[in-house]
Design an enzyme around this catalytic site. Sequence first.
Site, PDB file in Angstrom:
ATOM      1  N   ASP A  11      -2.694  16.123  17.456  1.00  0.00           N
ATOM      2  CA  ASP A  11      -2.436  14.485  17.156  1.00  0.00           C
ATOM      3  C   ASP A  11      -3.345  14.046  17.680  1.00  0.00           C
ATOM      4  O   ASP A  11      -4.038  13.452  18.766  1.00  0.00           O
ATOM      5  CB  ASP A  11      -1.107  13.910  17.104  1.00  0.00           C
ATOM      6  CG  ASP A  11      -1.480  13.317  16.433  1.00  0.00           C
ATOM      7  OD1 ASP A  11      -2.325  12.008  16.652  1.00  0.00           O
ATOM      8  OD2 ASP A  11       0.215  13.036  16.058  1.00  0.00           O
ATOM      9  N   ASP A  15      -3.109  10.443  18.488  1.00  0.00           N
ATOM     10  CA  ASP A  15      -2.366  10.094  20.263  1.00  0.00           C
ATOM     11  C   ASP A  15      -2.862  10.415  21.262  1.00  0.00           C
ATOM     12  O   ASP A  15      -3.603   9.729  21.857  1.00  0.00           O
ATOM     13  CB  ASP A  15      -1.547  11.158  20.036  1.00  0.00           C
ATOM     14  CG  ASP A  15      -0.214  10.392  18.824  1.00  0.00           C
ATOM     15  OD1 ASP A  15       0.214   9.097  19.010  1.00  0.00           O
ATOM     16  OD2 ASP A  15       0.895  11.684  19.409  1.00  0.00           O
ATOM     17  N   ARG A  35       1.558   9.047   8.471  1.00  0.00           N
ATOM     18  CA  ARG A  35       2.189  10.638   7.696  1.00  0.00           C
ATOM     19  C   ARG A  35       3.489  11.113   7.844  1.00  0.00           C
ATOM     20  O   ARG A  35       3.626  10.183   9.628  1.00  0.00           O
ATOM     21  CB  ARG A  35       1.213  12.386   7.767  1.00  0.00           C
ATOM     22  CG  ARG A  35       1.219  12.853   6.933  1.00  0.00           C
ATOM     23  CD  ARG A  35       0.018  14.188   8.198  1.00  0.00           C
ATOM     24  NE  ARG A  35       1.065  14.578   8.657  1.00  0.00           N
ATOM     25  CZ  ARG A  35       0.709  16.373   8.679  1.00  0.00           C
ATOM     26  NH1 ARG A  35      -0.588  16.368   8.539  1.00  0.00           N
ATOM     27  NH2 ARG A  35       0.408  16.018  10.381  1.00  0.00           N
ATOM     28  N   THR A  59       8.290  15.368   6.884  1.00  0.00           N
ATOM     29  CA  THR A  59       8.014  16.109   5.607  1.00  0.00           C
ATOM     30  C   THR A  59       6.704  16.172   5.641  1.00  0.00           C
ATOM     31  O   THR A  59       5.961  16.384   4.573  1.00  0.00           O
ATOM     32  CB  THR A  59       8.537  14.817   4.399  1.00  0.00           C
ATOM     33  OG1 THR A  59       7.537  13.197   4.720  1.00  0.00           O
ATOM     34  CG2 THR A  59       9.888  14.918   4.331  1.00  0.00           C
TER      35      THR A  59
HETATM   36  C1  PRP Z   1      -3.107  12.353  10.897  1.00  0.00           C
HETATM   37  C2  PRP Z   1      -4.744  11.706  10.488  1.00  0.00           C
HETATM   38  C3  PRP Z   1      -4.930  11.519   8.872  1.00  0.00           C
HETATM   39  C4  PRP Z   1      -3.680  12.199   8.662  1.00  0.00           C
HETATM   40  C5  PRP Z   1      -4.309  13.574   8.240  1.00  0.00           C
HETATM   41  O1  PRP Z   1      -2.784  10.883  11.017  1.00  0.00           O
HETATM   42  O2  PRP Z   1      -5.226  10.532  11.235  1.00  0.00           O
HETATM   43  O3  PRP Z   1      -5.397   9.731   8.690  1.00  0.00           O
HETATM   44  O4  PRP Z   1      -2.484  12.216   9.570  1.00  0.00           O
HETATM   45  O5  PRP Z   1      -2.580  14.195   8.040  1.00  0.00           O
HETATM   46  P1  PRP Z   1      -2.558  15.012   5.856  1.00  0.00           P
HETATM   47  O6  PRP Z   1      -3.753  15.463   5.126  1.00  0.00           O
HETATM   48  O7  PRP Z   1      -1.536  16.162   6.201  1.00  0.00           O
HETATM   49  O8  PRP Z   1      -2.236  13.515   5.071  1.00  0.00           O
HETATM   50  P2  PRP Z   1      -1.320  10.108  10.991  1.00  0.00           P
HETATM   51  O9  PRP Z   1      -0.835   9.519   9.892  1.00  0.00           O
HETATM   52  O10 PRP Z   1      -0.442  11.367  12.088  1.00  0.00           O
HETATM   53  O11 PRP Z   1      -1.279   8.397  11.600  1.00  0.00           O
HETATM   54  P3  PRP Z   1      -2.079   8.345  13.309  1.00  0.00           P
HETATM   55  O12 PRP Z   1      -3.623   8.280  12.542  1.00  0.00           O
HETATM   56  O13 PRP Z   1      -1.380   6.887  13.573  1.00  0.00           O
HETATM   57  O14 PRP Z   1      -2.281  10.156  14.408  1.00  0.00           O
HETATM   58  N1  URA Z   2      -3.121  14.748  11.981  1.00  0.00           N
HETATM   59  C1  URA Z   2      -3.255  14.781  13.256  1.00  0.00           C
HETATM   60  O1  URA Z   2      -3.658  14.102  13.827  1.00  0.00           O
HETATM   61  N2  URA Z   2      -3.598  16.058  13.644  1.00  0.00           N
HETATM   62  C2  URA Z   2      -3.215  17.349  12.317  1.00  0.00           C
HETATM   63  O2  URA Z   2      -3.222  18.131  12.899  1.00  0.00           O
HETATM   64  C3  URA Z   2      -2.959  16.682  11.155  1.00  0.00           C
HETATM   65  C4  URA Z   2      -2.577  16.042  11.252  1.00  0.00           C
END
Ligand code: PRP
Ligand code: URA
Length: 215
Positions: free
Chosen positions: A206, A209, A108, A112
């Site tokens: 997150d 993280d 993500r 944005t």
């Molecule tokens: C997070 C999470 C989902 C996504 C959800 O991943 O693990 O994949 O955001 O958000 P959305 O429903 O608005 O698309 P992120 O892209 O932050 O990466 P990560 O898995 O490395 O934390």
């Molecule tokens: N990704 C996360 O890990 N947490 C949120 O709340 C949204 C996106």
Amino acid sequence: MAETNNVVVLKSSRQLKGLFTIIRNRDTKREDFIFYSDRIIRLLIEEGLNCLPFEETTITTPTGAEYNGVSFASKICGVSIVRAGESMEAGLRAVCKHIKIGKILIQRDEETAMPKLLYAKLPNDIAKRHVLLLDPMLATGGTVTQAIEVLLERGVKEENIVFINLVAAPEGIKYFQDRHPKVKIVTGEIDERLNEKKYIMPGIGDFGDLYFGTN
Ligand code: PRP
Ligand code: URA
Ligand code: MG
């Protein structure tokens, strides 16, 4: 377990609430965050397996009597949405020996919140399988929707996909179900809303993280 519109929410209990209370607490240490998240993930995986087709079968017990039971009726595989979805792979492997696990890397955009597809590696015969799609967070729904589109392009049937998720926002569920109503969602808790940065509220923060220690 409550089910409406192809959304299965784990049955609320003090036990489950206690686990969520630990992982949602910002003062929880990382080792506890991982341990208690893994416990919830295990419950979600078991519930996800419950959504797959079974067929009736009769076996004979050591007493010589017959037992009318069930067995899995389809081949399955896991697909994790990298990175946070990888946290759910061990829980899946713990209950499904030798399971094939594909990966779809979607990130993500931090400004944005738009998802970007970067990589996909899936089992060659995925079109013939039921797929357990893994990602702990469903916020706007953009990421999981893009992952489903990759699976559909590879020939997987929408009704053969179960999305396994820890925490979902109502906005994300709606966005996703408007596009892919036949996909079943198994989630742990549905939260109140998204904030202006598209994070789930009250949420967890997150997840990737916190789980992998990059915060
Ligand atoms: C997070 C999470 C989902 C996504 C959800 O991943 O693990 O994949 O955001 O958000 P959305 O429903 O608005 O698309 P992120 O892209 O932050 O990466 P990560 O898995 O490395 O934390
Ligand atoms: N990704 C996360 O890990 N947490 C949120 O709340 C949204 C996106
Ligand atoms: Mg992600």
